[in-house]
Design an enzyme around this catalytic site. Structure first.
Site, PDB file in Angstrom:
ATOM      1  N   ASP A   1       5.300  21.673  -1.969  1.00 37.68           N
ATOM      2  CA  ASP A   1       5.174  20.746  -0.836  1.00 37.68           C
ATOM      3  C   ASP A   1       5.845  21.372   0.386  1.00 37.68           C
ATOM      4  OD1 ASP A   1       5.800  17.175  -0.520  1.00 37.68           O
ATOM      5  OD2 ASP A   1       5.579  18.715   1.034  1.00 37.68           O
TER       6      ASP A   1
ATOM      7  N   GLY B   1      -2.864  14.237   4.907  1.00 39.54           N
ATOM      8  CA  GLY B   1      -2.533  15.573   4.409  1.00 39.54           C
ATOM      9  C   GLY B   1      -1.147  16.064   4.813  1.00 39.54           C
TER      10      GLY B   1
ATOM     11  N   ASP C   1      -0.093  16.760   7.782  1.00 37.37           N
ATOM     12  CA  ASP C   1       0.351  16.008   8.967  1.00 37.37           C
ATOM     13  C   ASP C   1       1.071  14.726   8.537  1.00 37.37           C
ATOM     14  OD1 ASP C   1      -1.526  15.170  12.017  1.00 37.37           O
ATOM     15  OD2 ASP C   1       0.595  15.578  11.668  1.00 37.37           O
TER      16      ASP C   1
ATOM     17  N   GLY D   1      -8.410  21.284   4.138  1.00 35.93           N
ATOM     18  CA  GLY D   1      -8.459  19.925   3.587  1.00 35.93           C
ATOM     19  C   GLY D   1      -9.497  19.102   4.305  1.00 35.93           C
TER      20      GLY D   1
END
Ligand code: APR
Length: 167
Positions: A10, A32, A34, A124
């Protein structure tokens, strides 16, 4: 010569000077990466983004460009927001994607950041095929003229990790 490493994890947990956000041109958050960065980093980041919209980036951050803010509560010192291109099958936007990496490193140099963590920008919501994005990303970083000593690609799943380490 910048040292490149690949980790699966992460991006909000990375202990680096600067974390790169896969933002959109509004700079006002999203899902995502952001979403994770704003959620973990806290309201300071959005406040700084709003200040940017009220000053230098009145009409938003253009695709391929990068701008830094505080990292709020993240372990990093800065977030470098960059806006990736949305993938289009009939139009080659590869240079805009490469620009995200080049411009983020240029901003990192301005900040004096030595370690930078990148997500797989545009892969993504923006639908860029992973293998092609990995090729463009790693090549752009390898070719960059930067004082950054370490670039860490932080991949969220096995497929992304395999695609990047294969570059
Ligand atoms: N850490 C690392 N990587 C992550 C994380 C995370 N916490 N969350 C998602 N990813 C991965 C995704 O799996 C994908 O491979 O980051 C890559 C980029 O995906 P997105 O975050 O959807 O970014 P992008 O494709 O560039 O689309 C940007 O999505 O979230 C909105 O506001 C954002 O409009 C913008 C658009």
């Amino acid at each position: 010569m910048v040292r490149i490493s690949f980790v699966q994890g992460d991006i909000t947990e990375q202990q680096v000077d600067a974390v790169v956000n896969a933002a959109n041109s509004s700079l006002l958050g999203g899902g995502g990466v952001d979403g994770a960065i704003h959620r973990q980093g806290g309201p300071e980041i959005l406040a700084a983004c709003r200040d940017l919209r009220a000053s230098r980036y009145g009409s938003g951050l253009p695709t391929g460009r990068a701008v830094a803010t505080t990292a709020g509560r993240l372990p990093a010192r800065w977030v470098i927001h960059t806006v990736g291109p949305v993938w289009q099958s009939h139009e080659d936007r590869s240079d805009l994607l490469a620009s995200c990496y080049r411009e983020s490193l240029r901003v990192a140099d301005e900040l004096g950041a030595h370690t930078v963590a990148f997500p797989a920008v545009s892969t993504g919501v923006y639908r860029w095929p992973m293998d092609d994005a990995a090729r463009i990303a790693v090549r752009a970083v390898r070719e960059a003229d930067t004082a950054v000593s370490e670039v860490r690609f932080v991949l969220f799943d096995d497929a992304a990790y395999e695609a990047f380490v294969a570059q």
